[in-house]
Design an enzyme around this catalytic site. Sequence first.
Site, short mmCIF file in Angstrom:
data_model
loop_
_atom_site.label_atom_id
_atom_site.label_comp_id
_atom_site.label_asym_id
_atom_site.label_seq_id
_atom_site.Cartn_x
_atom_site.Cartn_y
_atom_site.Cartn_z
N GLU A 103 0.86 -1.18 0.00
CA GLU A 103 0.00 0.00 0.00
C GLU A 103 0.90 1.23 0.00
O GLU A 103 1.92 1.26 0.71
CB GLU A 103 -0.90 0.02 1.24
CG GLU A 103 -1.69 1.32 1.38
CD GLU A 103 -2.48 1.38 2.68
OE1 GLU A 103 -2.97 0.33 3.11
OE2 GLU A 103 -2.59 2.47 3.26
N GLU A 108 -1.69 11.57 4.08
CA GLU A 108 -2.75 11.43 5.07
C GLU A 108 -2.59 12.52 6.11
O GLU A 108 -1.48 13.00 6.37
CB GLU A 108 -2.69 10.08 5.77
CG GLU A 108 -3.05 8.91 4.89
CD GLU A 108 -3.09 7.63 5.70
OE1 GLU A 108 -4.21 7.21 6.05
OE2 GLU A 108 -2.03 7.07 6.00
#
Length: 530
Positions: free
Chosen positions: A183, A188
Amino acid sequence: MRHFVNHTAVFSSLATLTLLSGCASTGDSTDGDTDLVQTQAPVALEYAPVTPSDNWQLVWEDEFDGDEINKRNWSLEENCWGGGNNEQQCYTKRDKNAFVKDGMLHIVALKESYTGPDNPEGKAGPEKRLPYTSARLRTLNKRDHKYGRFEIRAKLPEGQGTWPAIWMLPTENKYGTWAASGEIDIMEAVNLKSQSDAPGATAGQGENRIYGSLHYGKKWPDNVYSGQGATLPGGVNPADGFHTYAIEWEEGEIRWYVDNIHYATQTQDGWYSQYEQEGGLVNAKGAAPFDEKFHLLLNLAVGGSWSANANQKGIDPDTFPKTMLVDSVKVYRCKVDRWKGKGCASTSEEAKLVEGHAAPAILAADDSYADGPVLDIFTDSLNAALAYASYDPVNLVEHQEVEEAGRGSVLEITKQNGAGNIYFRSPVTDVSHWKETGVLVFDMKVESMGNGTELLVKMDSGWPKTSDYTVPLPATGEWGEVRIAIADILDSDNRFVGGNQANPKAISNLLVFEPQGAMTFKLDNIRFEK
């Protein structure tokens, strides 16, 4: 952007609010997690952008100039699964949660109850009702890429409980389910403008960090991650305006940028993938798992194990709705070498090289080492059937074999305050024959410890199937023998997820030593006796 972490300690830390996880996924799901720790100091960026190479060739872009979301590029997910880590939103396909207006994609989180499928793919079956709605868009099977430059210009929402993410998942799980196939988290952030809980933050200082990270290793729960947090030049808050978040991904290397400031690099020397093949565990070769096609995801989550446990905790319901604005998405390939993506790097000497993790030793699948009246775990050296491992998200744990007068080699463990432990990895082992009369015995010397620090010993058959027990400590500075009935450990619940215990027929981590605070201690003559 949403995943559980690699070991039992993570959830212990969540319970004490020291480890704060990001995106979460368990197995079959395609969700992203960041399991990042708020106690790690970010890089404070200076305004020193690099110029992207002229050799990047635009493959596709979406500037959201129309009046609806382009279905050639994006599909919307629909579920109330909660990302696998207790996020409080249902993702919907409704226009009120995702729409194009004024040349921008709007992803809107609303405070409203909604019921939908309780699984990541939105399939028919059990349903869940959650108190918020939002949207998650992805390019799966529409815009899938291996290597390139991925550039997203966005304005992030502010407020306690918000969790925007720009990230990537593998289109095909060639190396197995999450996170063995990888991933990539491009960006974020959580709880922007809420009271910062960064190291050294003062009252009134708003949260302003962004994060870039990778998830890899084995399938959950034995996955790992590595990443870097950063603050924008001059302390600018990402929620105050648009910024361009990007990665450059080539074979064996991924670089992170904000407004063309190169702030982090990870290489294949610090990532790995281990997966099952023909009944055994093998190491994937080369740059795996980041050598396959990935797709983009854009979403705004609400709450969950990271944002709801960070900053001011929980979700502030009075500030909703919240909107993440995306002005453009641009994807490039390197025309110098389109197959490996090399030859287009733009780099800065100021960027941090993230250390990552080396692949752990693959143990022989043979539990016969545990037969007999005595199982020696450590006496001068570790049992050859076992391997050292550590859950250590922000480099708080150190262990080494040292010489001790009159004893020979002993194991010394130092842990600072925060999340972390040391454990002995084992082949999947049946220890049920030790339960009736078996005793865990070890010599221990506490060198130093924080006030009230508790030491747990655990046996683990895969989270949350874990049993833990409080170790009776000898006087500080003195060697003392510790004896604990193995039945007392195995019959104990997982104190962080009640109602769970280790399965004695399938122990995967034979022993875990986990101080609940700062502690330096030594161990010797660790063994099971009948």
